[in-house]
Scaffold this motif. Structure first.
Motif, PDB file in Angstrom:
ATOM      1  N   ARG A  51     -24.815   0.931 -46.074  1.00  0.00           N
ATOM      2  CA  ARG A  51     -25.761   0.680 -47.155  1.00  0.00           C
ATOM      3  C   ARG A  51     -25.085   0.766 -48.523  1.00  0.00           C
ATOM      4  NH1 ARG A  51     -29.061   4.960 -46.608  1.00  0.00           N
ATOM      5  NH2 ARG A  51     -29.842   4.058 -44.665  1.00  0.00           N
ATOM      6  N   GLY A  52     -24.032   1.558 -48.634  1.00  0.00           N
ATOM      7  CA  GLY A  52     -23.363   1.727 -49.918  1.00  0.00           C
ATOM      8  C   GLY A  52     -22.388   0.622 -50.264  1.00  0.00           C
ATOM      9  N   VAL A  53     -22.170  -0.332 -49.365  1.00  0.00           N
ATOM     10  CA  VAL A  53     -21.231  -1.423 -49.615  1.00  0.00           C
ATOM     11  C   VAL A  53     -22.002  -2.628 -50.139  1.00  0.00           C
ATOM     12  CG1 VAL A  53     -19.452  -2.901 -48.628  1.00  0.00           C
ATOM     13  CG2 VAL A  53     -19.756  -0.584 -47.767  1.00  0.00           C
ATOM     14  N   SER A  54     -21.558  -3.177 -51.265  1.00  0.00           N
ATOM     15  CA  SER A  54     -22.200  -4.363 -51.816  1.00  0.00           C
ATOM     16  C   SER A  54     -21.535  -5.632 -51.303  1.00  0.00           C
ATOM     17  CB  SER A  54     -22.157  -4.324 -53.345  1.00  0.00           C
ATOM     18  OG  SER A  54     -22.809  -5.452 -53.881  1.00  0.00           O
ATOM     19  N   VAL A  55     -20.230  -5.753 -51.515  1.00  0.00           N
ATOM     20  CA  VAL A  55     -19.459  -6.891 -51.009  1.00  0.00           C
ATOM     21  C   VAL A  55     -18.666  -6.393 -49.800  1.00  0.00           C
ATOM     22  CG1 VAL A  55     -17.667  -8.595 -51.509  1.00  0.00           C
ATOM     23  CG2 VAL A  55     -19.297  -7.941 -53.281  1.00  0.00           C
ATOM     24  N   ASP A  56     -18.979  -6.914 -48.620  1.00  0.00           N
ATOM     25  CA  ASP A  56     -18.322  -6.434 -47.405  1.00  0.00           C
ATOM     26  C   ASP A  56     -16.865  -6.866 -47.331  1.00  0.00           C
ATOM     27  OD1 ASP A  56     -20.692  -5.234 -46.492  1.00  0.00           O
ATOM     28  OD2 ASP A  56     -21.406  -7.135 -45.691  1.00  0.00           O
ATOM     29  N   TRP A  57     -16.603  -8.119 -47.641  1.00  0.00           N
ATOM     30  CA  TRP A  57     -15.231  -8.647 -47.637  1.00  0.00           C
ATOM     31  C   TRP A  57     -14.933  -9.286 -48.981  1.00  0.00           C
ATOM     32  CZ3 TRP A  57     -14.708 -11.874 -42.462  1.00  0.00           C
ATOM     33  CH2 TRP A  57     -14.677 -10.990 -41.373  1.00  0.00           C
ATOM     34  N   GLN A  58     -13.716  -9.115 -49.449  1.00  0.00           N
ATOM     35  CA  GLN A  58     -13.179  -9.882 -50.565  1.00  0.00           C
ATOM     36  C   GLN A  58     -11.943 -10.608 -50.052  1.00  0.00           C
ATOM     37  OE1 GLN A  58     -14.164  -6.278 -53.560  1.00  0.00           O
ATOM     38  NE2 GLN A  58     -12.840  -7.843 -54.470  1.00  0.00           N
ATOM     39  N   ALA A  83     -21.401 -16.306 -48.215  1.00  0.00           N
ATOM     40  CA  ALA A  83     -20.063 -16.284 -48.790  1.00  0.00           C
ATOM     41  C   ALA A  83     -20.089 -17.090 -50.076  1.00  0.00           C
ATOM     42  CB  ALA A  83     -19.037 -16.857 -47.814  1.00  0.00           C
ATOM     43  N   LEU A  84     -19.617 -16.486 -51.177  1.00  0.00           N
ATOM     44  CA  LEU A  84     -19.620 -17.143 -52.484  1.00  0.00           C
ATOM     45  C   LEU A  84     -18.234 -17.045 -53.111  1.00  0.00           C
ATOM     46  CD1 LEU A  84     -22.985 -15.829 -54.008  1.00  0.00           C
ATOM     47  CD2 LEU A  84     -22.554 -18.057 -52.954  1.00  0.00           C
ATOM     48  N   PRO A  85     -17.759 -18.136 -53.767  1.00  0.00           N
ATOM     49  CA  PRO A  85     -16.453 -18.093 -54.431  1.00  0.00           C
ATOM     50  C   PRO A  85     -16.559 -17.413 -55.795  1.00  0.00           C
ATOM     51  CG  PRO A  85     -17.417 -20.259 -54.669  1.00  0.00           C
ATOM     52  CD  PRO A  85     -18.371 -19.476 -53.816  1.00  0.00           C
ATOM     53  N   VAL A  86     -15.553 -16.626 -56.139  1.00  0.00           N
ATOM     54  CA  VAL A  86     -15.496 -15.927 -57.432  1.00  0.00           C
ATOM     55  C   VAL A  86     -14.102 -16.142 -58.011  1.00  0.00           C
ATOM     56  CG1 VAL A  86     -15.659 -13.720 -58.631  1.00  0.00           C
ATOM     57  CG2 VAL A  86     -17.187 -14.210 -56.725  1.00  0.00           C
ATOM     58  N   GLY A  87     -14.036 -16.533 -59.271  1.00  0.00           N
ATOM     59  CA  GLY A  87     -12.756 -16.738 -59.937  1.00  0.00           C
ATOM     60  C   GLY A  87     -12.338 -15.514 -60.720  1.00  0.00           C
ATOM     61  N   TYR A 117     -25.398 -15.048 -57.622  1.00  0.00           N
ATOM     62  CA  TYR A 117     -24.519 -13.957 -57.182  1.00  0.00           C
ATOM     63  C   TYR A 117     -25.256 -12.623 -57.159  1.00  0.00           C
ATOM     64  CZ  TYR A 117     -20.344 -11.009 -56.859  1.00  0.00           C
ATOM     65  OH  TYR A 117     -19.411 -10.092 -56.452  1.00  0.00           O
ATOM     66  N   ARG A 118     -26.065 -12.375 -58.192  1.00  0.00           N
ATOM     67  CA  ARG A 118     -26.771 -11.089 -58.266  1.00  0.00           C
ATOM     68  C   ARG A 118     -27.765 -10.920 -57.130  1.00  0.00           C
ATOM     69  NH1 ARG A 118     -30.079 -10.624 -62.881  1.00  0.00           N
ATOM     70  NH2 ARG A 118     -30.485  -8.508 -62.135  1.00  0.00           N
ATOM     71  N   SER A 119     -28.387 -11.992 -56.677  1.00  0.00           N
ATOM     72  CA  SER A 119     -29.363 -11.880 -55.591  1.00  0.00           C
ATOM     73  C   SER A 119     -28.666 -11.666 -54.248  1.00  0.00           C
ATOM     74  CB  SER A 119     -30.228 -13.138 -55.533  1.00  0.00           C
ATOM     75  OG  SER A 119     -29.440 -14.292 -55.290  1.00  0.00           O
ATOM     76  N   VAL A 120     -27.478 -12.218 -54.081  1.00  0.00           N
ATOM     77  CA  VAL A 120     -26.746 -12.039 -52.828  1.00  0.00           C
ATOM     78  C   VAL A 120     -26.081 -10.671 -52.781  1.00  0.00           C
ATOM     79  CG1 VAL A 120     -24.882 -12.934 -51.374  1.00  0.00           C
ATOM     80  CG2 VAL A 120     -26.367 -14.515 -52.608  1.00  0.00           C
ATOM     81  N   PHE A 121     -25.530 -10.219 -53.920  1.00  0.00           N
ATOM     82  CA  PHE A 121     -24.846  -8.927 -53.997  1.00  0.00           C
ATOM     83  C   PHE A 121     -25.492  -8.094 -55.103  1.00  0.00           C
ATOM     84  CE2 PHE A 121     -21.637 -12.176 -52.845  1.00  0.00           C
ATOM     85  CZ  PHE A 121     -21.376 -11.776 -51.546  1.00  0.00           C
ATOM     86  N   PRO A 122     -26.694  -7.569 -54.865  1.00  0.00           N
ATOM     87  CA  PRO A 122     -27.435  -6.880 -55.939  1.00  0.00           C
ATOM     88  C   PRO A 122     -26.769  -5.598 -56.411  1.00  0.00           C
ATOM     89  CG  PRO A 122     -28.551  -6.617 -53.821  1.00  0.00           C
ATOM     90  CD  PRO A 122     -27.453  -7.612 -53.605  1.00  0.00           C
TER      91      PRO A 122
END
Length: 881
Positions: A51-58, A83-87, A117-122
């Protein structure tokens, strides 16, 4: 014949058979219920960690790889939800002109964030002001630039003109450490802190701004794929860790060098699996002794009728029964005890699992089978094996003997008892050393190791203490008959010598009752002390992590003073508010957190423990800061690195509150601080707030510690948020327990405590009352014959109450000594459970009083029942026997 035998057992010995089955049921229920606790605990740890993890994989995209291909491959990986791309791009610096002044920062990072992004990784960002979309500044960055929504910021690009953007909002990045991790680097190579200056741009704008930079300086620009994974993982953290890391490694293999996975999910599970092993240690340390004690109690109950059973076997053998037939009858009796006790035990465990641990605490088939195997073994060891031993070692004439001839313990038994205690002490000294680790969990390795040698200390102490109690009591009954007679005179009167002689001659039942009572008392008391200490330190850990019942952390750059503290103090449910300054100071080239405190009030408001400090108590060191305002408390690491001694001068570089320039400030070393509320685990400094305010030219408050008296923390936190607005970060103790997350002290031991202490109470009462009652039942013939010979009712009562008093006093004395030693040893050996370690044991006097009352009531009931039988007509008693 078997049917007749069973019918006779149930009719004539039903009470004893029920008592033996109850002992088996106690062991089965205890093991199965604790198995339910273990399963519930592991599931809780896994759930809290995940529950404490926001982004599981980078997933870091290689510079030569196509980011879209990597994104497609990750999206089609089994278990991927989104999965979302981040620069990511490095900036040479930021600048802004606000309210007629210009501010410039050093290097930082610019992120290109896609829509949604905020809705996927609040959990990655929290909006403090403005909108949550568009151009966003991190909280620290906005403070450094004195910028707010609507201001314009220039973003430096190496070799390119600055990019000018209009700020739409200010956000907090709670997961900044993992967000800016160096994917693939070992822990020692990770950045010590995330960048102070962060700008978040919409993805399209980021690509337009930094695509030219990527061509000229590819080392300054890279792409990541942020992934949210399915959290359908095994309940056991170790199994969940294996599953999570296996998926990450499989994905890396399929990417074939195009991407590297930063496994945040596996990292938190890696920490949780060692805590899960500590939960197993709790099960072994607290559960197994209870099951063994239940088995010993069952053996004592069955053994109390050993003489009668031998006489019955001798009678059957005289009438032609073969040894195999008698052994078959004993096997049937053992089977009945195992089936009845096992079924009752599982029923009790299921009820306890549902009421104490919730639906997740119901035991599994594996635990049920394991508990039944243990119950069957206890039934066989207490019913079948003694019958087999009697058949092989006893003759018909010896089996009909009324008085058992006991051998005097040899010197070897004394040597064994002393040896067990000595080895226990040696093991305890080894396992309680500094830096000793009961659970070894090397980071990143798939397996954990447990030093089971640590179990030897408490186990040997328990065995050695029980054996020593047996030998000492046997010595008193054999050699101390005159002294014993004088001690029993108030209860037995003129028959005190006869009572002492009888107890000495038939001391087997007395010894069993005394030793079992001592062991049961030690088990109950040590378990209660450990649980109370655990709960005490869980609260201390939560307060240390959060700072107080409710903690208010102001946004960087926000000026807070006494007015805000007064507003919070006036809110309903608030008892007092303690302001805490937070600065950053350079010790040489090392940047550390500096906390300015009010020495006169911080000890009570921050609930400071003496274990937090070295070289003095919390009150003593705070008094030294009060007497010498320029005093400074430093971490042990800093004191060692700079070879500091009390009174040494220390020059720190602090930022001036008006000029924002660093200037040297002189302090004097006053002591060592190891832990402090809200402080990081590594190096930090504590100083007098008034002196720091004069030295920096400002007394801005960074943190408010709010004392609510331990109740209503969530309601007070809501009131504080409403009063101070979104710029203030408000946390409460319930949230802190979740943040301490998968650590064992975040697990609620309430259900386990009730089950453990309930069983301990029952075992303690049974060890004293039941065993004594069965022993007195065996003496019914002796009491009846004494009545025939002219003993009056009062004298017979004195006989019974003398034995009950002897068992109570001797058992309680042995139990208190053994429980104290076991409590100290358990807390020391399981020191990894406690953070920080307890300064002293927490003694639950109310529970110990209830235990003493239950044992006393059980002994009194047993004695009263025996006295009633002793006062009956002797011929009626002899006829029933």
């Amino acid at each position: 014949m078997i049917r007749i035998w069973l019918a006779g057992l149930l009719r004539r010995r039903g009470g004893r058979l029920f008592a033996v089955a109850a002992g088996v049921a106690t062991a089965v229920a205890l093991l199965a219920a604790l198995g339910g606790f273990l399963g519930a605990t592991q599931a809780t740890m896994t759930a809290q960690s995940v529950r404490g993890v926001s982004v599981d994989w980078q997933v870091q995209v290689a510079s030569s790889a196509d980011a879209r291909s990597v994104l497609t491959a990750v999206e089609h990986t089994p278990g991927t939800r989104r999965a979302l791309p981040v620069g990511y791009a490095d900036t040479s610096g930021l600048s802004a002109t606000t309210k007629g002044t210009s501010q410039t920062t050093g290097p930082g990072a610019v992120l290109g964030v896609p829509a949604g992004y905020r809705s996927v990784f609040p959990g990655e960002m929290r909006v403090l002001s403005g909108r949550g979309e568009g151009v966003l500044l991190a909280q620290q960055t906005a403070a450094n630039l004195h910028a707010a929504p609507g201001d314009t910021v220039a973003v430096g690009r190496a070799g390119l003109p600055p990019l000018r953007v209009r700020v739409d909002g200010v956000v907090d990045l709670p997961q900044a450490d993992s967000l800016f991790q160096k994917v693939g680097a070992p822990p020692q190579s990770q950045p010590t802190a995330p960048p102070d200056n962060v700008v978040l741009l919409p993805q399209a704008r980021w690509h337009a701004a930094f695509a030219p930079l990527a061509k000229a300086r590819p080392d300054l620009v890279h792409n990541q794929i942020h992934v949210r994974r399915s959290h359908a993982l095994p309940h056991d953290p170790a199994s969940a860790y294996t599953t999570a890391t296996g998926s990450a490694h499989n994905t890396e293999a399929r990417l074939a060098g195009a991407g590297q996975v930063g496994d945040n999910l596996g990292a938190v599970l890696d920490s949780a699996r060692s805590d899960a092993l500590y939960a197993q240690m709790l099960f072994l340390f607290l559960g197994v002794p209870g099951a063994l004690l239940a088995g010993a109690l069952t053996a004592a109950v069955a053994g109390a009728g050993a003489a009668r059973r031998r006489r019955e076997q001798s009678l059957l053998r005289t009438r032609g029964a073969t040894a195999s037939r008698l052994l078959g009858l004993a096997a049937v009796e053992a089977a009945v005890v195992a089936v009845v006790g096992g079924a009752a035990g599982l029923g009790i465990a299921a009820l306890l699992g549902h009421t104490a641990f919730g639906t997740a605490g119901t035991f599994s088939t594996g635990w049920a089978l394991a508990a039944l195997v243990v119950g069957t073994a206890i039934a066989g060891a207490t019913v079948l094996l003694p019958a087999r031993r009697d058949l092989r070692a006893s003759t018909v004439v010896a089996g009909r003997a009324t008085v058992e001839h006991r051998r005097v313990p040899r010197a070897a038994w004394w040597t064994l008892a002393v040896g067990l205690l000595a080895v226990s002490l040696v093991v305890f000294r080894i396992t309680s050393r500094t830096n000793y680790a009961l659970v070894l969990a090397p980071e990143g390795t798939p397996t954990l190791s447990v030093d089971y040698w640590a179990f030897a200390g408490p186990a040997l102490l328990w065995a050695g203490g029980g054996l020593l109690a047996w030998l000492l009591m046997d010595l008193v009954l054999r050699r101390g008959r005159p002294v014993l007679a004088r001690m029993l005179r108030p209860a037995a009167g003129p028959l005190s010598g006869t009572v002492a002689a009888s107890l000495s001659r038939q001391r087997g039942t007395v010894l069993r009752a005394v030793v079992l009572l001592a062991l049961a008392t030690a088990f109950a008391a040590s378990t209660a002390v450990f649980n109370s200490t655990y709960l005490q330190q869980a609260q201390v850990d939560a307060v240390l992590t959060n700072g107080a019942d409710v903690t208010v952390t102001e946004s960087a750059g926000v000026t807070t003073g006494a007015a805000d503290a007064a507003r919070v103090a006036a809110l309903p449910g608030v008892r007092r508010v303690e302001p805490l300054q937070h600065h950053f100071a350079y010790v040489g080239s090392d940047l550390q957190d500096l906390y300015g405190v009010r020495p006169a009030t911080i000890v009570g408001a921050g609930r400071l423990q003496n274990a937090y400090f070295s070289g003095g108590t919390a009150r003593q060191l705070m008094d030294s800061l009060n007497r010498r305002p320029d005093g400074l408390l430093v971490s042990a690491e800093t004191a060692n690195d700079f070879q500091l001694h009390p009174g040494d001068q220390i020059r720190l570089r602090l930022q001036n509150g008006r000029t924002h320039q660093l200037r040297p400030v002189t302090f004097h070393f006053a002591g060592v601080v190891k832990e402090f509320p809200t402080a990081p685990k590594d190096s930090f400094l504590v100083a007098n707030a008034s002196y720091v305010a004069r030295a920096t030219g400002g007394g801005a408050i960074g943190t408010l510690l709010v004392d609510t008296g331990g109740s209503g923390t969530q309601a007070v936190a809501r009131h504080v948020r409403a009063a101070l607005g979104p710029a203030a970060h408000v946390t409460d103790l319930s949230g802190a327990r979740t943040v301490t997350g998968s650590s064992l002290t975040a697990v609620d031991l309430g259900g386990l405590t009730r089950v453990e202490l309930g069983f301990a109470l029952v075992i303690g009462a049974a060890a004293g009352g039941l065993v004594l009652a069965l022993g007195l039942t065996e003496r019914r013939r002796t009491l009846a014959l004494a009545s025939v010979l002219g003993a009056r009712g009062r004298q017979l009562s004195g006989f019974v109450w003398s034995e009950a008093g002897l068992v109570a006093v001797a058992g309680a004395a042995g139990g208190m000594v053994l429980s104290w030693a076991l409590s100290e040893m358990l807390v020391k050996v399981l020191s990894g459970v406690f953070d920080p370690p307890p300064a002293a044991l927490a003694v639950p006097w109310a529970y110990l009083g209830a235990l003493a009352a239950a044992v006393a009531a059980a002994l009194a009931l047993a004695a009263w029942t025996a006295v009633r039988h002793a006062r009956r007509p002797p011929l009626t008693e002899l006829r029933e026997l």
